[in-house]
Write a protein that holds these residues in place. Structure first.
Motif, PDB file in Angstrom:
ATOM      1  N   THR A   4       0.867  -1.155   0.040  1.00 34.99           N
ATOM      2  CA  THR A   4      -0.070   0.209   0.064  1.00 34.99           C
ATOM      3  C   THR A   4       0.870   1.316  -0.093  1.00 34.99           C
ATOM      4  N   LEU A   8       0.642   4.119  -2.890  1.00 35.46           N
ATOM      5  CA  LEU A   8       0.439   5.450  -2.160  1.00 35.46           C
ATOM      6  C   LEU A   8       1.623   6.412  -3.151  1.00 35.46           C
ATOM      7  N   ALA A  32      -7.591  12.081   0.098  1.00 32.04           N
ATOM      8  CA  ALA A  32      -8.670  10.988   0.564  1.00 32.04           C
ATOM      9  C   ALA A  32      -9.070  10.119  -0.811  1.00 32.04           C
ATOM     10  N   ARG A  34      -6.654   9.438  -2.872  1.00 31.87           N
ATOM     11  CA  ARG A  34      -5.583   8.771  -3.187  1.00 31.87           C
ATOM     12  C   ARG A  34      -5.631   7.425  -2.269  1.00 31.87           C
ATOM     13  N   LEU A  35      -6.153   7.636  -1.025  1.00 30.27           N
ATOM     14  CA  LEU A  35      -6.467   6.360  -0.125  1.00 30.27           C
ATOM     15  C   LEU A  35      -7.417   5.634  -0.767  1.00 30.27           C
ATOM     16  N   ALA A  38      -5.790   3.740  -3.753  1.00 29.09           N
ATOM     17  CA  ALA A  38      -4.706   2.722  -3.212  1.00 29.09           C
ATOM     18  C   ALA A  38      -5.512   1.251  -2.900  1.00 29.09           C
TER      19      ALA A  38
END
Length: 239
Positions: A4, A8, A32, A34-35, A38
């Motif tokens: 992860t 990222l 947010a 981007r998370l 991922a």
């Protein structure tokens, strides 16, 4: 499939330019997204599937606005769903750039979902006001229609400005410094900031007042954007 943390880092390197982006989108929604991107990558989702997840959160929240009597609890749930949907709306593009699986179909689907969102959010407010508003005047029902007009025209005119501008310059570089002043000034027009007004659903008078203020602000932004975009496109005339 990398860790992860690796994903990222790659997503950070594949970010779009921050030019013309408000502080909310730059420091809240994109991170947010981007998370979520991922997580979607790790789950094996495609960008188009992420777009549909965004639509599910957003459209469910808007249906609730139209069908459920306003309350503080509803406002909190609606805001949370809209904010999550908006973050997924950022995640689909980030995932597409990371995986190289983006294409015209994905861009088309994303714009269709966004256009539907802009129409439905103000339609939902209109229905809620009509069903639950106990309005002092039916003139309040015109407010969502005017706000909807400003939002849809801004969206469509912005897309046309981007497409026609790219065609006119034929790929010429357009890089320019990112302006923090502009990023702050754009905050009132950011969809993420607009969603905050739904936290006031438990206080109908405060919600209408906040919604009306945002409608005026978005209308003023529309006038400024149209003037700016027209001048920019006029300057691109050949000869």
């Amino acid at each position: 499939m990398g860790s992860t943390g690796t994903v990222l880092r790659e997503l950070r390197g594949a970010q779009k330019s921050a030019k013309g982006v408000s502080l909310y989108s730059r420091y809240v929604n994109r991170p947010a997204g981007r998370l979520l991107a991922a997580g979607a990558y790790r789950a094996g989702l495609t960008p188009n599937q992420v777009t549909l997840v965004s639509a599910l959160f957003t459209y469910t929240a808007l249906a609730a606005v139209a069908l459920v009597e306003p309350s503080w609890t509803l406002g909190l749930l609606v805001y949370a769903a809209l904010a999550i949907g908006f973050a997924f709306d950022s995640a689909d593009g980030q995932l597409a750039r990371l995986t190289g699986r983006g294409g015209p179909d994905g861009e088309w689907l994303d714009h269709v979902v966004d256009c539907g969102k802009l129409v439905l959010v103000h339609t939902a407010v209109l229905i809620s006001l009509y069903r639950f508003g106990e309005l002092s005047s039916d003139a309040w029902l015109l407010l969502p229609l005017g706000f909807q007009l400003a939002a849809v025209v801004t969206f469509c005119a912005g897309l046309l400005r981007e497409k026609l501008g790219k065609a006119a310059v034929a790929g010429a570089p357009t890089a320019s410094p990112v302006s923090r002043v502009r990023a702050v000034a754009l905050l009132p027009a950011d969809y993420g900031i607009f969603c905050l007004v739904f936290l006031l659903l438990g206080a109908p008078g405060a919600f209408r007042a906040g919604y009306a203020v945002l409608a005026v602000v978005h209308t003023l932004f529309l006038a400024a954007f149209l003037t700016k975009w027209f001048r920019e496109l006029r300057a691109l005339r050949p000869g």
